[in-house]
Design a protein around this motif. Structure first.
Motif, PDB file in Angstrom:
ATOM      1  N   GLY A  42       0.794  -1.240   0.000  1.00 41.98           N
ATOM      2  CA  GLY A  42       0.000   0.000   0.000  1.00 41.98           C
ATOM      3  C   GLY A  42       0.812   1.269   0.000  1.00 41.98           C
ATOM      4  O   GLY A  42       0.265   2.365   0.122  1.00 41.98           O
ATOM      5  N   THR A  43       2.164   1.125  -0.126  1.00 41.66           N
ATOM      6  CA  THR A  43       2.997   2.342  -0.124  1.00 41.66           C
ATOM      7  C   THR A  43       2.700   3.225  -1.310  1.00 41.66           C
ATOM      8  O   THR A  43       2.635   4.457  -1.197  1.00 41.66           O
ATOM      9  N   LEU A  44       2.524   2.656  -2.452  1.00 40.74           N
ATOM     10  CA  LEU A  44       2.243   3.447  -3.657  1.00 40.74           C
ATOM     11  C   LEU A  44       0.922   4.179  -3.529  1.00 40.74           C
ATOM     12  O   LEU A  44       0.808   5.360  -3.894  1.00 40.74           O
ATOM     13  N   ASP A  45      -0.097   3.496  -2.989  1.00 39.90           N
ATOM     14  CA  ASP A  45      -1.389   4.168  -2.797  1.00 39.90           C
ATOM     15  C   ASP A  45      -1.263   5.312  -1.798  1.00 39.90           C
ATOM     16  O   ASP A  45      -1.896   6.379  -1.948  1.00 39.90           O
ATOM     17  N   HIS A  46      -0.449   5.083  -0.753  1.00 38.70           N
ATOM     18  CA  HIS A  46      -0.255   6.163   0.236  1.00 38.70           C
ATOM     19  C   HIS A  46       0.395   7.393  -0.391  1.00 38.70           C
ATOM     20  O   HIS A  46       0.001   8.536  -0.112  1.00 38.70           O
ATOM     21  N   LEU A  47       1.369   7.181  -1.234  1.00 39.06           N
ATOM     22  CA  LEU A  47       2.030   8.309  -1.892  1.00 39.06           C
ATOM     23  C   LEU A  47       1.070   9.037  -2.815  1.00 39.06           C
ATOM     24  O   LEU A  47       1.108  10.269  -2.939  1.00 39.06           O
ATOM     25  N   ALA A 102      -0.995  11.150  -0.414  1.00 40.16           N
ATOM     26  CA  ALA A 102      -0.287  12.134   0.423  1.00 40.16           C
ATOM     27  C   ALA A 102       0.222  13.328  -0.378  1.00 40.16           C
ATOM     28  O   ALA A 102       0.192  14.463   0.097  1.00 40.16           O
ATOM     29  N   VAL A 103       0.674  13.076  -1.591  1.00 43.76           N
ATOM     30  CA  VAL A 103       1.228  14.189  -2.376  1.00 43.76           C
ATOM     31  C   VAL A 103       0.162  15.248  -2.682  1.00 43.76           C
ATOM     32  O   VAL A 103       0.376  16.449  -2.475  1.00 43.76           O
TER      33      VAL A 103
END
Length: 348
Positions: free
Chosen positions: A37-42, A45-46
């Motif tokens: 889920g890191t990509l979805d978080h980025l 967040a951006v």
């Protein structure tokens, strides 16, 4: 094992130290992996961070606009001082309206506290039953006891030439040092008050034997040669002249040399006048009636002339700041010196 050109390893061509470093780096990061889920978080967040930046910029712009409008108003309020400032804003506003019903309400306890701070000079305590109009006009006129030569010039226009009558002048006799003092007096003959625009102009004109190159004018300053003039601190800038009131400009003639003397065998003049012409020496043979040269003794009598002071004077003129009228005073037996004059003085 032999490899073809297409199967060459990236490690080929590196020495042993570089290969060792490469293996150490691979081992250091082989366990580092992104979480799920890191990509979805980025991706979430951006944009959120960009939105916060925009909101912060809008807030800063609003704060700058607020400061730009509030600070000048605050400075203006803080600079408002004097007896006209009433701490009670509501009470001051009600007193300023001056209505009939508000005049009755102003007799209460609140008007007593506020009235003490805004009371005009010359208005008695017995005016509590008067309407708002009488209270408003009392401050503007200043009362019947106001000095006709008051220094306040905030409510009167600058004096015009047609508001001045014919100025007068006076010249005193010379003092022990030879200085001559005089006064110009200008009166407001109109029916309205006006503000004196300034001292105007003072000039000096040489007459007769006076030397124009040795005559000058100067404003009066503390410690100058015109000790008989009022101190400069008594001069008034922006004098308000009531109808019938007058202002004065005083001057002093400070001589630097006496007028030249006339006389001598040729009838000419000599500068300074302090040294008399030499007395003609009588002919040696006049007492016995005979001369060694055979010249008649009457020749000496014809060449002698009586010595005297040449006729010289200075005309001192004053023109008001409005351009007219002009008044002049004549200082006699004046040939060289300085005219020192004051600023505007209240009339006696």
């Amino acid at each position: 094992m032999n490899h073809g050109p297409d199967d060459q390893s990236p490690e080929q061509g590196l020495d042993s130290d570089e290969l060792a470093l490469r293996r150490m780096l691979h081992q250091a990061v082989q366990t580092v992996e992104p979480r799920d889920g890191t990509l979805d978080h980025l991706r979430r967040a951006v944009p959120a961070r960009r939105a916060r930046k925009r909101q912060a910029m809008v807030g800063m712009a609003a704060a700058a606009l607020f400061l730009g409008t509030a600070v000048p108003a605050l400075v203006h309020v803080s600079n408002s001082t004097g007896s006209d400032v009433n701490p009670s804003v509501a009470g001051q506003a009600s007193q300023a309206q001056g209505g009939a019903s508000q005049g009755k309400n102003a007799d209460g306890s609140e008007s007593t506290a506020g009235g003490n701070t805004g009371k005009a000079p010359g208005k008695g305590n017995g005016d509590s039953k008067g309407d708002g109009k009488s209270k408003g006009t009392g401050t503007g006129t200043g009362g019947a006891g106001t000095d006709p030569s008051a220094t306040s010039a905030s409510s009167a226009p600058v004096c015009r030439a047609d508001q001045f009558g014919s100025p007068t002048e006076s010249v005193a006799a010379p003092d022990a040092q030879g200085a001559v003092y005089g006064t110009f007096r200008v009166v407001n003959i109109s029916t309205s008050a006006c503000t004196v625009g300034g001292v105007g102009t003072v000039s000096a004109l040489a007459q007769g034997a006076a030397d124009a190159t040795k005559i000058s004018t100067a404003r009066h300053v503390l410690g100058d040669a015109a000790a008989g003039l009022p101190e400069p601190s008594t001069e008034i800038t922006g004098l308000q002249l009531q109808p019938g009131a007058a202002y004065e400009v005083k001057f002093a003639w400070i001589p630097s040399a006496t007028c030249p003397t006339t006389g001598g065998p040729t009838g000419g003049t000599t500068d300074g006048g302090s040294t008399p012409s030499p007395t003609p020496t009588p002919d040696a043979g006049s007492s016995s009636g005979t001369t060694s040269t055979g010249t008649d003794s009457g020749v000496t009598t014809q060449m002698m002339t009586a010595d005297g002071t040449a006729d010289g004077s200075v005309v001192v003129s004053h023109t008001t700041a409005a351009g007219s009228p002009t008044v002049s005073a004549t200082v006699s037996n004046a040939c060289a010196g300085t005219v020192i004059y004051t600023g505007v003085l209240p009339g006696a």
